[in-house]
Design an enzyme around this catalytic site. Structure first.
Site, PDB file in Angstrom:
ATOM      1  CG  HIS A   1      -3.981   9.333  -0.182  1.00 25.12           C
ATOM      2  ND1 HIS A   1      -4.565  10.192   0.749  1.00 25.12           N
ATOM      3  CD2 HIS A   1      -4.835   8.289  -0.299  1.00 25.12           C
ATOM      4  CE1 HIS A   1      -5.695   9.679   1.158  1.00 25.12           C
ATOM      5  NE2 HIS A   1      -5.902   8.529   0.554  1.00 25.12           N
TER       6      HIS A   1
ATOM      7  CD  GLU B   1      -3.087   1.862  -3.058  1.00 25.96           C
ATOM      8  OE1 GLU B   1      -4.104   2.561  -3.244  1.00 25.96           O
ATOM      9  OE2 GLU B   1      -2.102   2.268  -2.400  1.00 25.96           O
TER      10      GLU B   1
ATOM     11  CG  ASP C   1      -3.488   6.843  -3.445  1.00 26.12           C
ATOM     12  OD1 ASP C   1      -4.554   6.248  -3.261  1.00 26.12           O
ATOM     13  OD2 ASP C   1      -2.517   6.765  -2.658  1.00 26.12           O
TER      14      ASP C   1
ATOM     15  CG  HIS D   1      -1.892   1.069   1.331  1.00 24.67           C
ATOM     16  ND1 HIS D   1      -1.953   1.947   2.391  1.00 24.67           N
ATOM     17  CD2 HIS D   1      -2.898   1.437   0.493  1.00 24.67           C
ATOM     18  CE1 HIS D   1      -2.947   2.788   2.220  1.00 24.67           C
ATOM     19  NE2 HIS D   1      -3.540   2.502   1.075  1.00 24.67           N
TER      20      HIS D   1
END
Length: 250
Positions: A55, A40, A42, A13
């Protein structure tokens, strides 16, 4: 004789950043160095249309700078430093640097849709990204533009249909490659991921990915249930758990 356990995927993440340098090239590299092949991140966008692996809509929380990304140029954003040291990477830079790695991209705004797709197009990453968004309309737009061969998360509407046994838009065989229900273990007191949910997903050929899981006991519980992937900030701990169980896949 019992069969060996099914491999499960670990998804790092925002990379692996014990010190909080999330979504930095250093964090992504740290996850890859641990053996992760699934990251992962954003997607946000600057005022002049540059897609970022970042993010927040503002710089203030994790960088030494301030301001709304949509009101800043890439030149201004590029001067900011995550934890005073790491530059904010362009999404294209991440996709290009880790060409053998799959990247789950959570697109955070409507304005980021076009620049995100452009970054994927320029790096020819269509089959090694998975598109996701908390906005059903945004995710459907991403799917339409990317085409059916690009993996995707389910929309929140589809997850709800799966949870309640009313398949709705999922009726019939999935028409996309790599559909995944990406969900939290629970929402408040309500458990999302349980045997019935996993069975319903399996029946539709849909993977179950659970986020964001950082405790060993919860990792073990979910793996015992048979989830396909776990998204974690504790990439080191999840690797340890998967290795102990014979489920680690590099």
């Amino acid at each position: 004789m019992s069969s060996p356990p099914r491999p499960a995927v670990g998804i790092a993440h925002r990379g692996f950043s014990p010190d909080g340098a999330e979504n930095s090239m250093a964090a992504f590299q740290a996850a890859v160095d641990l053996g992760y092949r699934h990251l992962e991140t954003d997607a946000r966008v600057t005022g002049d249309g540059v897609a970022l692996a970042f993010h927040d809509p503002i710089l203030d929380r994790v960088t030494n700078s301030h301001g709304q990304l949509r009101q800043l140029s890439w030149r201004e954003v590029s001067a900011a430093r995550i934890l005073d040291r790491e530059p904010i990477p362009r999404l294209e830079e991440v996709l290009d640097a880790f060409g053998e790695v799959s990247v789950n991209i959570d697109v955070k705004s409507d304005a980021a849709v076009g620049p995100t797709l452009d970054a994927i197009r320029r790096t020819n990453s269509w089959r090694r990204v998975r598109l996701a968004s908390f906005s059903p309309a945004r995710l459907l737009q991403l799917r339409r533009s990317a085409g059916p061969a690009t993996p995707s998360a389910l929309t929140a509407t589809e997850v709800a249909a799966l949870s309640h046994g009313r398949f709705g838009p999922l009726s019939g065989p999935p028409r996309r490659a790599g559909l995944a229900a990406q969900v939290p273990p629970r929402v408040g007191p309500l458990q999302v991921v349980g045997p019935r949910f996993i069975a319903a997903a399996r029946a539709r050929g849909i993977e179950v990915h659970v986020w964001t899981v950082n405790l060993r006991a919860e990792m073990v519980r979910l793996l015992d249930l048979g989830v396909d992937a776990i998204v974690t900030d504790r990439a080191d701990l999840l690797r340890e758990v998967l290795r102990e169980r014979g489920q680690w896949q590099a």
